[in-house]
Write a protein that holds these residues in place. Sequence first.
Motif, short mmCIF file in Angstrom:
data_model
loop_
_atom_site.label_atom_id
_atom_site.label_comp_id
_atom_site.label_asym_id
_atom_site.label_seq_id
_atom_site.Cartn_x
_atom_site.Cartn_y
_atom_site.Cartn_z
N GLY A 40 0.82 -1.15 0.00
CA GLY A 40 0.04 -0.25 0.20
C GLY A 40 1.22 1.22 -0.15
O GLY A 40 0.15 2.86 0.58
N GLN A 41 1.78 1.46 0.60
CA GLN A 41 2.90 2.13 -0.29
C GLN A 41 3.84 2.62 -1.30
O GLN A 41 3.45 1.47 -2.07
CB GLN A 41 4.04 2.28 1.23
CG GLN A 41 3.55 1.98 2.72
CD GLN A 41 2.34 3.13 2.52
OE1 GLN A 41 3.17 4.42 2.14
NE2 GLN A 41 1.26 3.10 3.71
N GLY A 42 4.62 3.53 -1.39
CA GLY A 42 5.47 3.51 -2.72
C GLY A 42 6.07 2.96 -2.66
O GLY A 42 6.89 3.23 -0.89
N PRO A 43 6.99 2.68 -2.78
CA PRO A 43 8.87 2.47 -3.51
C PRO A 43 10.04 3.63 -2.10
O PRO A 43 9.25 5.15 -2.55
CB PRO A 43 9.89 2.27 -4.42
CG PRO A 43 8.82 2.11 -5.56
CD PRO A 43 7.30 2.87 -5.38
N TYR B 36 5.70 7.23 -12.10
CA TYR B 36 5.94 5.71 -13.26
C TYR B 36 4.68 4.83 -13.32
O TYR B 36 3.88 4.98 -12.33
CB TYR B 36 7.41 5.36 -12.02
CG TYR B 36 8.70 5.06 -11.82
CD1 TYR B 36 9.29 6.72 -12.01
CD2 TYR B 36 9.12 4.53 -12.60
CE1 TYR B 36 10.58 6.47 -12.06
CE2 TYR B 36 11.11 5.45 -13.15
CZ TYR B 36 11.15 5.96 -12.25
OH TYR B 36 12.43 6.11 -13.09
N LYS B 38 3.60 1.00 -13.26
CA LYS B 38 3.47 -0.17 -12.53
C LYS B 38 2.15 -1.35 -12.27
O LYS B 38 0.82 -0.88 -12.44
CB LYS B 38 3.98 -0.44 -10.52
CG LYS B 38 4.22 -1.86 -10.35
CD LYS B 38 4.72 -1.46 -9.07
CE LYS B 38 5.28 -3.12 -8.04
NZ LYS B 38 4.67 -3.74 -8.54
N PHE B 89 2.48 5.94 -9.59
CA PHE B 89 3.55 6.09 -9.02
C PHE B 89 3.95 7.72 -9.18
O PHE B 89 4.67 8.05 -10.21
CB PHE B 89 4.56 5.93 -8.08
CG PHE B 89 4.66 3.97 -7.70
CD1 PHE B 89 4.07 3.03 -8.33
CD2 PHE B 89 4.00 4.56 -6.37
CE1 PHE B 89 3.81 2.27 -7.69
CE2 PHE B 89 2.90 3.10 -5.64
CZ PHE B 89 3.38 2.17 -6.60
N PHE B 100 8.72 8.29 -3.89
CA PHE B 100 7.91 8.35 -4.02
C PHE B 100 6.22 8.88 -3.00
O PHE B 100 6.62 8.57 -2.00
CB PHE B 100 7.48 6.87 -4.56
CG PHE B 100 8.08 6.61 -5.51
CD1 PHE B 100 9.55 5.69 -5.35
CD2 PHE B 100 7.50 5.72 -6.90
CE1 PHE B 100 10.54 6.12 -6.14
CE2 PHE B 100 8.53 5.68 -8.05
CZ PHE B 100 10.00 5.61 -7.63
N GLY B 101 5.16 8.44 -4.21
CA GLY B 101 4.17 8.86 -3.66
C GLY B 101 3.50 7.37 -3.11
O GLY B 101 4.18 6.83 -3.44
N ALA B 102 2.67 7.21 -2.50
CA ALA B 102 1.78 6.22 -2.07
C ALA B 102 0.92 5.01 -3.65
O ALA B 102 0.83 3.90 -3.08
CB ALA B 102 0.90 5.98 -0.87
#
Lengths: 115, 110
Positions: A40-43, B36, B38, B89, B100-102
């Motif tokens: 649920g998070q970004g890298p 980005y 994904k 992202f 990065f955002g979530a």
Amino acid sequence: GAGVSQTPSNKVTEKGKYVELRCDPISGHTALYWYRQSLGQGPEFLIYFQGTGAADDSGLPNDRFFAVRPEGSVSTLKIQRTERGDSAVYLCASSLTGAMADTQYFGPGTRLTVL
Amino acid sequence: DQQVKQNSPSLSVQEGRISILNCDYTNSMFDYFLWYKKYPAEGPTFLISISSIKDKNEDGRFTVFLNKSAKHLSLHIVPSQPGDSAVYFCAASDGNKLVFGAGTILRVKS
């Protein structure tokens, strides 16, 4: 050409064990990055290598985490005494020079599960 | 403290219509931004970027807009296609690393 590859694709281990995650960057790329992505998070950034040296390791969460890139190509992320909270997808990326506008190309990641 | 925020966890759009994904940031020192995309079981793939000296960058169906005073950027996809369904992202370049955002899950319905 070949992209960034990571092995293994999945790793299941028990709490307290040691694990190694491998990254093969795109040939000729001098910059290599490790990120960690929790559900649920970004890298989240862990460490950046320029050549063989760790230029920025400010994202490593604690001293159980260590990474090497001895010949300036392949990198290994090492986690000692794994904890359940280490479970995540570990992503590796590489870029040509490490400049800000250089595209970072990501591998498919290693999904680590700590039981 | 999240420096890059994507406040919409998901977005559903009809094929052919416009998709607008939003992103806010808090650090005024950020001067280079990226989007980005994904797909499941794959790594993030670079889509488009923008430098803070610009307010718009366009690449085919994808356009990124930057509003520095509002610390806000958005990604427009026109027309949206089912193959665009993925997690998007937003990221800011902070020196050598990306913040990065979530992510926002985009679903394009056919």
